[in-house]
Design a protein around this motif. Structure first.
Motif, short mmCIF file in Angstrom:
data_model
loop_
_atom_site.label_atom_id
_atom_site.label_comp_id
_atom_site.label_asym_id
_atom_site.label_seq_id
_atom_site.Cartn_x
_atom_site.Cartn_y
_atom_site.Cartn_z
N ASP A 203 0.81 -1.21 0.00
CA ASP A 203 0.00 0.00 0.00
C ASP A 203 0.85 1.27 0.00
O ASP A 203 0.33 2.37 0.15
N THR A 204 2.16 1.11 -0.19
CA THR A 204 3.08 2.26 -0.18
C THR A 204 3.31 2.77 -1.60
O THR A 204 3.67 2.00 -2.50
N ILE A 205 3.11 4.06 -1.81
CA ILE A 205 3.34 4.66 -3.13
C ILE A 205 4.84 4.70 -3.40
O ILE A 205 5.62 5.26 -2.62
N VAL A 206 5.23 4.09 -4.50
CA VAL A 206 6.63 4.01 -4.91
C VAL A 206 6.95 5.11 -5.93
O VAL A 206 8.04 5.67 -5.95
N GLY A 207 5.98 5.40 -6.79
CA GLY A 207 6.19 6.40 -7.83
C GLY A 207 4.91 6.64 -8.59
O GLY A 207 3.90 5.96 -8.37
N TRP A 208 4.96 7.60 -9.50
CA TRP A 208 3.77 7.91 -10.30
C TRP A 208 4.16 8.57 -11.62
O TRP A 208 5.23 9.17 -11.74
N SER A 209 3.30 8.41 -12.58
CA SER A 209 3.46 9.11 -13.86
C SER A 209 2.20 9.94 -14.07
O SER A 209 1.09 9.46 -13.83
N ILE A 210 2.39 11.18 -14.49
CA ILE A 210 1.26 12.09 -14.66
C ILE A 210 1.14 12.48 -16.13
O ILE A 210 2.08 12.99 -16.74
N ILE A 211 -0.03 12.22 -16.68
CA ILE A 211 -0.37 12.59 -18.05
C ILE A 211 -1.42 13.69 -18.00
O ILE A 211 -2.42 13.55 -17.29
N GLU A 212 -1.19 14.77 -18.72
CA GLU A 212 -2.17 15.84 -18.80
C GLU A 212 -2.81 15.84 -20.18
O GLU A 212 -2.22 15.36 -21.15
N GLN A 213 -4.01 16.39 -20.25
CA GLN A 213 -4.69 16.51 -21.54
C GLN A 213 -5.23 17.93 -21.68
O GLN A 213 -6.22 18.30 -21.05
N HIS A 214 -4.56 18.71 -22.52
CA HIS A 214 -4.96 20.09 -22.79
C HIS A 214 -5.73 20.20 -24.10
O HIS A 214 -6.43 21.19 -24.32
N MET A 215 -5.57 19.19 -24.97
CA MET A 215 -6.26 19.16 -26.25
C MET A 215 -6.87 17.77 -26.45
O MET A 215 -6.29 16.78 -25.99
N PRO A 216 -8.01 17.68 -27.11
CA PRO A 216 -8.68 16.38 -27.24
C PRO A 216 -7.85 15.31 -27.93
O PRO A 216 -8.01 14.12 -27.62
N ASP A 217 -6.95 15.69 -28.84
CA ASP A 217 -6.22 14.70 -29.62
C ASP A 217 -4.80 14.42 -29.12
O ASP A 217 -4.05 13.71 -29.77
N THR A 218 -4.43 14.97 -27.95
CA THR A 218 -3.04 14.84 -27.51
C THR A 218 -2.93 14.63 -26.01
O THR A 218 -3.57 15.35 -25.23
N LEU A 219 -2.11 13.67 -25.62
CA LEU A 219 -1.75 13.46 -24.22
C LEU A 219 -0.37 14.06 -23.98
O LEU A 219 0.55 13.83 -24.75
N LEU A 220 -0.24 14.85 -22.93
CA LEU A 220 1.04 15.44 -22.56
C LEU A 220 1.61 14.66 -21.38
O LEU A 220 1.04 14.64 -20.29
N TYR A 221 2.75 14.03 -21.63
CA TYR A 221 3.43 13.24 -20.59
C TYR A 221 4.19 14.22 -19.70
O TYR A 221 5.30 14.63 -20.04
N ARG A 222 3.56 14.63 -18.56
CA ARG A 222 4.14 15.69 -17.75
C ARG A 222 5.36 15.24 -16.95
O ARG A 222 6.40 15.89 -16.95
N THR A 223 5.21 14.15 -16.23
CA THR A 223 6.33 13.75 -15.39
C THR A 223 6.23 12.29 -14.97
O THR A 223 5.14 11.70 -14.98
N LEU A 224 7.37 11.73 -14.64
CA LEU A 224 7.45 10.40 -14.04
C LEU A 224 8.37 10.54 -12.83
O LEU A 224 9.50 11.04 -12.96
N TYR A 225 7.90 10.13 -11.67
CA TYR A 225 8.69 10.29 -10.45
C TYR A 225 8.76 8.97 -9.69
O TYR A 225 7.74 8.31 -9.47
N ILE A 226 9.98 8.61 -9.28
CA ILE A 226 10.21 7.43 -8.44
C ILE A 226 10.76 7.91 -7.10
O ILE A 226 11.71 8.70 -7.06
N ARG A 227 10.18 7.43 -6.01
CA ARG A 227 10.62 7.83 -4.67
C ARG A 227 12.10 7.50 -4.48
O ARG A 227 12.62 6.51 -5.00
N GLU A 228 12.76 8.34 -3.69
CA GLU A 228 14.21 8.25 -3.53
C GLU A 228 14.66 6.86 -3.08
O GLU A 228 15.69 6.34 -3.57
N ALA A 229 13.94 6.23 -2.20
CA ALA A 229 14.34 4.92 -1.66
C ALA A 229 14.21 3.80 -2.68
O ALA A 229 14.71 2.69 -2.44
N TYR A 230 13.55 4.06 -3.80
CA TYR A 230 13.28 3.00 -4.78
C TYR A 230 14.00 3.22 -6.12
O TYR A 230 13.71 2.54 -7.10
N ARG A 231 14.91 4.16 -6.14
CA ARG A 231 15.60 4.45 -7.39
C ARG A 231 16.68 3.42 -7.69
O ARG A 231 17.11 2.67 -6.81
N ASN A 232 17.09 3.38 -8.96
CA ASN A 232 18.12 2.45 -9.44
C ASN A 232 17.69 0.99 -9.34
O ASN A 232 18.53 0.09 -9.24
#
Length: 295
Positions: A203-232
């Motif tokens: 139940d612990t969040i390790v990381g997340w990816s955020i996709i935004e949608q500003h236009m109907p035909d396009t997804l904007l890949y805003r960010t991908l983040y991995i928590r410091e303890a889970y990197r590499n």
């Protein structure tokens, strides 16, 4: 011969079409405190508006950001843009501001804008990042997307299925490399909840990816983040693969991802995973004007 005028909200209405849609109401809003109002300089011929420059003040009142500069096409290459810019910088200087920044896409005809910057004493523009735009259907041939699986003990959940309160706990993490736009609830109204993804261990969040949608035909890949303890641990690629699968299965045809030039790890990702998708690549540039700098 054109004339320049320092505008107030009550005189800016005829100039609204000369800035971005999102800023048109702002420049005529008289309820905004004077110290927070954007600086507006209009150009006109026989009282007919032909151009506008908008400069937004930063909170500390020593810096500003160039929001937009637009000149009617029939009056371009006649010194209007340079005149607007130099006048704006005079007002900036008189107001005690010492630094102005601008960020922009290197689209066709951007050379005209950069000539105005050069003539007005700005520093040389520098590439900050690249935007990659590709058709999501091209992921069909991406074998890595199917090969990379979620490891045992972890699970990937679509954004909309996560409790908002739990996502909110990730805001403002004190971790190395954490930036404000990584916050799960930042710019929340633009997040595509059916395409963004959260990776958990139990139940612990390790990381997340955020996709935004500003236009109907396009997804904007805003960010991908991995928590410091889970990197590499390779979990960034796991999350990227899961997010790509979701995007591929959506009905949206295009995806855009921004990769910062200094991020060497993501540059490698671009060469290995994005370049084979035949993207259209656009530079995103930054430029700066500094009071008192030798030019």
């Amino acid at each position: 011969m054109f004339e320049l005028e320092l505008l107030r909200p009550e005189s800016a209405k005829p100039y609204q079409k000369f800035t971005y849609q999102s800023y048109r109401n702002v420049i005529v809003d008289g309820t905004i405190p004077t110290e927070k109002r954007p600086l507006l300089i209009g150009a006109h011929v026989n009282q007919q508006p032909i151009g506008l420059i908008v400069v937004a003040r930063e909170a500390d009142q020593t810096e500003a950001k160039l929001t937009s500069l637009f000149v009617q096409e029939s009056f371009r290459k006649q010194g209007v843009g340079t005149g607007l810019m130099k006048y704006a910088l005079e007002v900036v200087r008189a107001g005690g501001m010492t630094n102005v920044k601008v960020e922009y896409y290197a689209l066709p005809h951007i050379q005209e804008f950069e000539r105005v910057l050069e003539k007005s004493g700005w520093n040389r523009p520098a590439v900050y990042s690249h935007y990659y735009r590709f058709e999501l259907k091209n992921l069909e041939s991406a074998r890595w997307m199917r090969r990379i699986r979620v490891p045992v003990g972890y699970r990937a959940i679509v954004w909309n299925d996560m409790p908002k309160e739990q996502l909110g706990e990730m805001a403002g993490l004190q971790e190395e490399g954490y930036l404000s736009y990584y916050d799960p609830l930042w710019n929340e109204d633009k997040i595509a909840g059916t395409c963004s993804c959260v990776l958990l261990e139990g139940d612990t969040i390790v990381g997340w990816s955020i996709i935004e949608q500003h236009m109907p035909d396009t997804l904007l890949y805003r960010t991908l983040y991995i928590r410091e303890a889970y990197r590499n641990l390779g979990l960034g690629l796991v999350l990227a693969a899961q997010t790509s699968k979701i995007g591929f299965e959506s009905t949206v045809p295009y995806c855009v991802i921004q990769i910062v030039l200094k991020n060497e790890q993501m540059q490698k990702v671009a060469r290995s995973f994005i370049d084979p998708l035949c993207p259209v690549v656009t530079e995103y540039r930054r430029c700066e004007w500094e009071e008192g700098r030798e030019r």
